[in-house]
Motif scaffolding. Structure first.
Motif, short mmCIF file in Angstrom:
data_model
loop_
_atom_site.label_atom_id
_atom_site.label_comp_id
_atom_site.label_asym_id
_atom_site.label_seq_id
_atom_site.Cartn_x
_atom_site.Cartn_y
_atom_site.Cartn_z
N ILE A 1 -25.48 -43.08 33.35
CA ILE A 1 -26.34 -42.75 34.40
C ILE A 1 -27.33 -41.57 33.87
O ILE A 1 -26.84 -41.09 32.60
N GLU A 2 -28.40 -41.34 34.57
CA GLU A 2 -29.18 -40.16 33.89
C GLU A 2 -29.50 -39.19 35.35
O GLU A 2 -29.79 -40.00 36.42
N ARG A 3 -29.29 -38.07 35.40
CA ARG A 3 -29.78 -37.32 36.42
C ARG A 3 -31.12 -37.16 36.75
O ARG A 3 -31.86 -37.48 35.79
N LEU A 4 -31.61 -37.33 37.92
CA LEU A 4 -33.15 -37.13 38.18
C LEU A 4 -33.64 -35.96 37.45
O LEU A 4 -33.10 -34.93 37.57
N GLY A 5 -34.78 -36.15 36.98
CA GLY A 5 -35.43 -35.11 35.95
C GLY A 5 -34.72 -34.83 34.75
O GLY A 5 -35.10 -33.79 34.24
#
Ligand SMILES: Nc1ncnc2c1ncn2[C@@H]1O[C@H](COP(=O)(O)OP(=O)(O)OP(=O)(O)O)[C@@H](O)[C@H]1O
Ligand SMILES: [Mg+2]
Length: 397
Positions: A210-214
């Protein structure tokens, strides 16, 4: 920290909604400041000079405590205890099949899709899988995709970095990361509408990244994924509102819970379970039990649970009789969702007749017994209405 002291940082962190563990190092170990720091929820307050070994110990303790708090929270969220698998009642062949599947998937990390009408026990199955898996030491994190606003769901699932969007004043860890090492339960996954979110979820499910928002930093997450839905996902796929590839990724193993009306032999055991769970020495008459066994249970086990709980409150004599059992009347049930209530075993003719009778009754009620008006409402000839009234033995009053 030029211009700020540790207490101010602590206070601001709390005001901003952060619950991260903070250890304050200070030159002033006086009682007032110490007490205030602890009141603000500091994990510890260490005065200089201090032993570095002590600091390491405290950091480790803080990590440990957060882990526990997180687990406690996920248990509280689900009301689940590690003994939950015992709490599934009913030994009908259909439920035995469910238990077997739970046992089979528990040992692996396979993705599971739990299906069934509302109130059939989907969440219990999820609890049972998690608490019989090798992941019990780690959290079971539950996200209800239907109850979180679409705009917040992405950050809820994947987290965000500080400044990712207006109001993102602090970094936030998403549910995927929170569930790390444990189980992530996506409830009502059929309600996850936004296409962009579906594709992001697909990647997370497929690659466990996953990637965190931003942020562009990929984060690997080790999770077991369970999704549940009471919707017709295939129809959503056909209609183009649910990604087909996501559907296949979620639907590796399906555990389908049958509606209660298709496993009526479980009703007595469930009734017993709900009564004895209350701890009160109350019994139920055979005729009251028979009524429960005959009913169609559109709300499934949850509805049965509610009916028994109510009966326990109103039963004064130590026995639940038919009088204490309050079921929705047949007419009301039919008003609600006929298509789901019609028992296919009774065949097309009987069901259609039931439906016809019900519609005529309602039209007559709405027309306050005026047959001409009722025929108009139904869009049929008055003479046909008279025939039907005679056929079904309906009296306008
Ligand atoms: N086999 C069972 N034995 C004992 N209790 C059960 C059983 N199945 C369901 N229940 C009880 O019925 C209630 C509803 O179950 P649950 O919340 O798991 O249903 P659900 O399928 O998730 O419903 P919804 O789709 O509405 O979320 C719960 O209180 C649960 O404890
Ligand atoms: Mg549920």
């Amino acid at each position: 920290m030029p211009g700020l002291d540790g207490l101010t940082v602590l206070r601001r962190a709390r005001e901003g909604g952060s619950d991260c563990a903070l250890i304050v190092m200070t030159a002033f170990g006086d009682s007032e400041k110490t007490i205030e720091a602890m009141k603000l929820g500091a994990f510890d307050y260490i005065s200089k000079p201090f032993d570095f070994k002590l600091l390491v110990t405290q950091v480790n303790r803080a990590i440990e405590q957060r882990k526990l708090a997180r687990e406690l929270r996920s248990i509280q969220n689900g009301g689940a205890a590690p003994t939950i698998s015992k709490a599934m009642v009913g030994n009908s062949p259909a439920m035995q099949h469910v238990y077997k599947l739970i046992g089979q998937v528990a040992a692996s990390n396979v993705t599971v899709l739990v299906r069934g009408e509302s109130g059939t026990g989907k969440e219990l199955v999820v609890n049972a899988i998690h608490y019989t898996s090798g992941r019990t030491e780690r959290p079971l994190v539950k996200v209800n995709c239907a109850s979180i606003p679409e705009t917040l769901l992405e950050s809820e699932l994947f987290g965000h970095e500080k400044g990712a969007f207006t109001n993102a004043l602090y970094r936030r860890i998403g549910r995927f990361e929170e569930a790390s090492g444990g189980t992530l339960f996506l409830d009502e996954v059929g309600d996850l509408a936004p296409a962009a979110l579906q594709s992001k979820l697909l990647r997370a499910v497929q690659e466990r990244v996953i990637e965190r928002l931003g942020s562009n930093t990929p984060i690997s997450v080790d999770i077991r994924l369970i999704a549940a839905t009471s919707r017709d996902l295939e129809a959503a796929v056909n209609a183009g509102s649910f990604r087909e590839d996501l559907y296949y990724r979620l639907n590796v193993v399906t555990i389908a819970l049958p509606p209660l009306r298709e496993r009526r032999q479980d009703i007595p055991a469930l009734v017993q379970h709900f009564i004895s769970r209350s701890g009160s020495p109350i019994s139920i008459t055979p005729s009251a039990l028979a009524r429960l066994c005959d009913y169609r249970w559109p709300g499934n086990v949850r509805e049965l649970e509610n009916v028994i709980e109510r009966a326990l409150v109103v039963a004064r004599t130590g026995v639940i009789t038919e009088g204490e059992i309050q079921l929705k009347t047949r007419a009301e049930q039919v008003d609600k969702k006929w298509t789901e209530l019609a028992p296919i075993e009774e065949g097309l003719k009987t069901n259609m007749a039931d439906l016809e009778k019900n519609l005529i009754e309602r039209a007559l009620r709405q027309a306050q017994g005026n047959k001409t008006r009722a025929a108009e409402i139904l869009g049929i000839h008055r003479r046909l209405l008279y025939e039907k009234i005679r056929e079904y033995g309906l009296e306008p009053d």
